[in-house]
Scaffold this active site. Structure first.
Site, PDB file in Angstrom:
ATOM      1  N   LYS A  11     -68.260  -5.502 -12.368  1.00 33.28           N
ATOM      2  CA  LYS A  11     -68.137  -5.830 -13.090  1.00 33.28           C
ATOM      3  C   LYS A  11     -68.273  -4.975 -14.047  1.00 33.28           C
ATOM      4  O   LYS A  11     -68.269  -4.626 -15.405  1.00 33.28           O
ATOM      5  CB  LYS A  11     -70.140  -6.147 -13.712  1.00 33.28           C
ATOM      6  CG  LYS A  11     -70.923  -7.655 -13.411  1.00 33.28           C
ATOM      7  CD  LYS A  11     -69.503  -8.732 -13.830  1.00 33.28           C
ATOM      8  CE  LYS A  11     -70.113 -10.371 -13.412  1.00 33.28           C
ATOM      9  NZ  LYS A  11     -69.134 -11.144 -14.017  1.00 33.28           N
TER      10      LYS A  11
ATOM     11  N   GLU B  86     -73.539 -11.038 -22.656  1.00 32.98           N
ATOM     12  CA  GLU B  86     -74.193 -12.435 -21.484  1.00 32.98           C
ATOM     13  C   GLU B  86     -74.408 -11.763 -20.483  1.00 32.98           C
ATOM     14  O   GLU B  86     -73.668 -11.085 -19.925  1.00 32.98           O
ATOM     15  CB  GLU B  86     -73.487 -14.344 -22.441  1.00 32.98           C
ATOM     16  CG  GLU B  86     -72.675 -13.979 -20.725  1.00 32.98           C
ATOM     17  CD  GLU B  86     -71.312 -13.136 -20.670  1.00 32.98           C
ATOM     18  OE1 GLU B  86     -70.275 -12.242 -22.145  1.00 32.98           O
ATOM     19  OE2 GLU B  86     -70.602 -13.154 -19.966  1.00 32.98           O
TER      20      GLU B  86
ATOM     21  N   SER C 208     -68.558  -7.649  -4.033  1.00 37.17           N
ATOM     22  CA  SER C 208     -68.484  -7.819  -5.551  1.00 37.17           C
ATOM     23  C   SER C 208     -69.819  -7.020  -5.931  1.00 37.17           C
ATOM     24  O   SER C 208     -69.499  -6.170  -7.158  1.00 37.17           O
ATOM     25  CB  SER C 208     -68.341  -9.372  -6.452  1.00 37.17           C
ATOM     26  OG  SER C 208     -69.755  -9.759  -5.530  1.00 37.17           O
TER      27      SER C 208
END
Lengths: 398, 257
Positions: free
Chosen positions: A89, A111, A378
């Site tokens: 991210k 969000e 991830s």
């Protein structure tokens, strides 16, 4: 529907389905992204942050023990979990925060589902001296209490969202409402390859660093391309990032792992491509889990990061043209993989990434020993330990 | 169906009123819609509830939740609206997905059959409206265009081919009552007038008869939603009289302009 020639479309998917109150902000963002993505200085600044601050390039690690345990082809892990803040991210958050700063914005809103994107955005905001407010479904603030505290520690304000199903989709609704309310000084740092154009393209570009690195790394280590790239898909940002530079390599299978929850034949699932239908929601024409009247359906997954009723438009397109395949992975399978990777490699994966590990273990057996596959790891799983303990019957809270 | 232009005949200012279908039941909605047209509402917006109404503030969000938890669906809403003897133009206000899911052609054919004159779909902006407008036009249904305080240069293209009326959003943010309005209504109105003669109604945040009158004086009409829905939230199935008296008062304020 519209075709590829239209702005912000991937085949028929994508578009800009937002209220007129947001069109100005979207157009402003589109123009700024066009300008800065071609700007050498912007790209140099971003690369500096990614390398020196976030720790890129991330390693492509040969998981020897896992490979031996599985008995199929070689399994490589693209270690996005080793990035600063522990997930992919940060690639997108730094990109968008830097862009917003260049645009003269002083405040970021975002969000978050599992909390990883919220943490990444709060981190980028702290680094660049920006205000930050995070919207998180109330349900998720309970599942990921530690991440809530982490965001606060980084100086962000966290708003628990109680509307609708109080999960990720409702957090997106609240962000869109808040952005409409205050566009002049605020950038909406959307966390996935979804939403109205230019987000799916922009977020993809910021995440494409994953496959750009991985392609070079695997060629160097193995002297050949992988047989498959496997990644988990909620909105689909790590997956598109991991796929992007392999899309032109037709021999490479691109495999997206959706969260099937308790199974695609139950209502407790979040596998959009397996169970969804075309629709218009959250700014895009894509595939969505919906009921028989076009209401967006509540979705379920053990993973708060994959618990989203839609999928990014580029994934819908890659599915449509049969370039990528999408498979459902259940909670049970993901938890088994979570434990397997922890025990065999000493790597605790995020429960999201564990969905990809679970399928990689299956698909590795389809290839020859000398072949290889890449799994996009991830994120790291520290945030999930308490939830997995509860899943296995231990009464632990973080 | 009744032409939307009828609401503005002779330079009359229009009071546009909104309620959510199925809140708290469809039978109540039918009665309330009849009360609306008998209490001076000139254009009626019937909200088709959606699970994720991103342009709505809490009042209409909650109305959608009440309606959906009562099990209302599009088919039943069409039947209810069809059963009303219409004295003023009726519009549907909803989101893109329920319409897309139902099928554009099927949706607008049913609108026509139910005597509904137009639709407002806030999450289909001008750029994406081509397809839906083309189908709507085939069935003689008007798609209402929206203008925001930030539209500026966009006004030219958004309003060029506008039909029915233009929905001018008074303020940034979502629907719901407010004390202050962002937009300089008169100057945006003047800008729209450089492009088209289509009537302009202002909505978002208007909650009192005084505000409605003031807004209507600056353009061609005032739109009210949350303030009416709030009465239904308070009185449920027994909102007939409170609605009648409030709507009559707002209509008088708008029509006095």
């Amino acid at each position: 529907m519209n075709d590829m020639s239209k702005k912000g479309r991937f085949g028929q998917f994508g578009g800009q389905y937002v209220p007129e109150t947001l069109m100005h902000a979207i157009e402003e963002l589109e123009a700024a992204y066009k300008k800065y993505s071609a700007d050498g200085q912007f790209n140099a600044e971003l690369e500096y942050l990614l390398d020196e601050y976030a720790g890129r390039p991330s390693r492509l690690y040969f998981a020897k023990n896992l490979t031996e345990r599985v008995g199929g082809c070689k399994i490589y892990l693209k270690r996005e979990d080793l990035n600063h803040t522990g997930a992919h991210k940060i690639n997108n958050a730094l990109g968008q925060a830097l862009l917003a700063k260049k645009m003269g914005k002083t405040r970021l809103i975002a969000e978050t589902g599992a909390g990883q994107h919220g943490v990444a955005t709060a981190t980028a905001a702290a680094l660049l001296g920006m205000e930050c407010e995070i919207y998180m479904g109330e349900e998720d603030t309970k599942r990921q209490a530690l991440n809530v505290y982490r965001m606060k520690l980084l100086g962000a304000k966290v708003h628990p969202v109680t509307s609708g199903t109080a999960t990720l989709k409702d957090a997106v609704n609240e962000c869109m409402r808040e952005w409409t309310n205050r566009v002049s000084d605020t950038h909406y740092c959307l966390g996935s390859v979804m939403g109205p154009h230019p987000f799916p393209t922009m977020v993809r570009d910021f995440q494409a660093v994953i496959s750009k690195e991985a392609r070079g790394q695997i060629l160097k280590k193995e002297g050949k391309l992988p047989s498959a790239v496997v990644a988990c898909v909620g909105g689909g940002s790590n997956a598109i990032g991991a796929f992007y530079h392999f899309i032109g390599d037709k021999s490479v299978r691109l495999i997206g792992c959706e969260a099937a929850g308790r199974g695609v034949d139950t209502f407790e699932t979040a596998a959009t491509i397996a169970t969804g239908k075309p629709g218009i929601f959250h700014g895009m024409f894509s595939l969505f889990c919906q009921d028989s009247h076009g209401q967006i359906a509540p979705v379920y997954s053990i993973s708060a990061g994959l618990d989203y009723p839609g999928v990014g438009p580029e994934h819908a397109y890659l599915h449509d043209i049969d370039r990528a395949e999408y498979v459902p992975v259940t909670d049970d399978e993901a938890v088994d993989a979570f434990e397997l990777l922890s025990k065999t490699e000493g790597i605790i994966p995020a429960i999201e990434s564990a969905h990809a590990v679970a399928y990689a273990v299956k698909v590795a057996r389809e290839f020859k020993k000398e072949d290889n596959i890449i799994v996009c790891l991830s994120g790291r799983g520290d945030k999930d330990v308490a939830a997995i303990a509860r899943y296995r019957g231990s009464d632990i809270y973080d | 169906m009744i032409e939307i232009s009828k609401a503005f005949e002779g330079g009359k200012k229009a009071f546009v009123g909104f309620i959510t279908a199925g809140d708290p039941t469809l039978a109540d909605t039918k009665r309330y819609l009849e009360i609306m047209q008998d209490s001076g509402v000139d254009i009626i917006e019937v909200g088709i509830p959606f699970s994720d109404p991103i342009a709505e503030g809490p009042v209409i969000q909650n109305a959608d939740v009440r309606a959906l938890s009562g099990g209302v669906n599009l088919g039943a809403i069409f039947e209810m609206v069809e059963g009303i003897q219409k004295k003023v133009p009726f519009l549907f206000m909803t989101y893109a997905n329920p319409v897309y899911f139902y099928g554009y052609a099927r949706f607008f054919a049913r609108c026509r059959q139910a005597g509904v004159s137009g639709v407002i779909i806030p999450d289909i902006p001008f750029e994406e409206s081509g397809e839906v407008k083309e189908v709507a036009l085939n069935y003689g249904i008007t798609v209402i265009d929206m203008v925001a305080p930030t539209s500026e240069e966009r006004i030219k293209k958004v309003c060029a081919d506008s039909q029915g009326f233009i929905y001018l959003v008074s303020s940034m943010g979502v629907t719901g009552m407010r004390q202050k309005f962002d937009a300089d209504i008169s100057s945006v109105y003047a800008r729209i007038r450089e492009v088209t003669d289509t009537p302009v109604c202002v909505g978002f945040g208007i909650s009192t008869p005084v505000q409605a009158g003031e807004m209507a004086s600056k353009c061609n009409g005032a739109i009210m939603g949350s303030a009416i829905v709030k009465i239904i939230e308070q009185y449920g199935s027994k909102a007939d009289e409170p609605l009648r008296s409030f709507l009559t008062e707002v209509a008088a304020a708008v029509h006095a302009v």
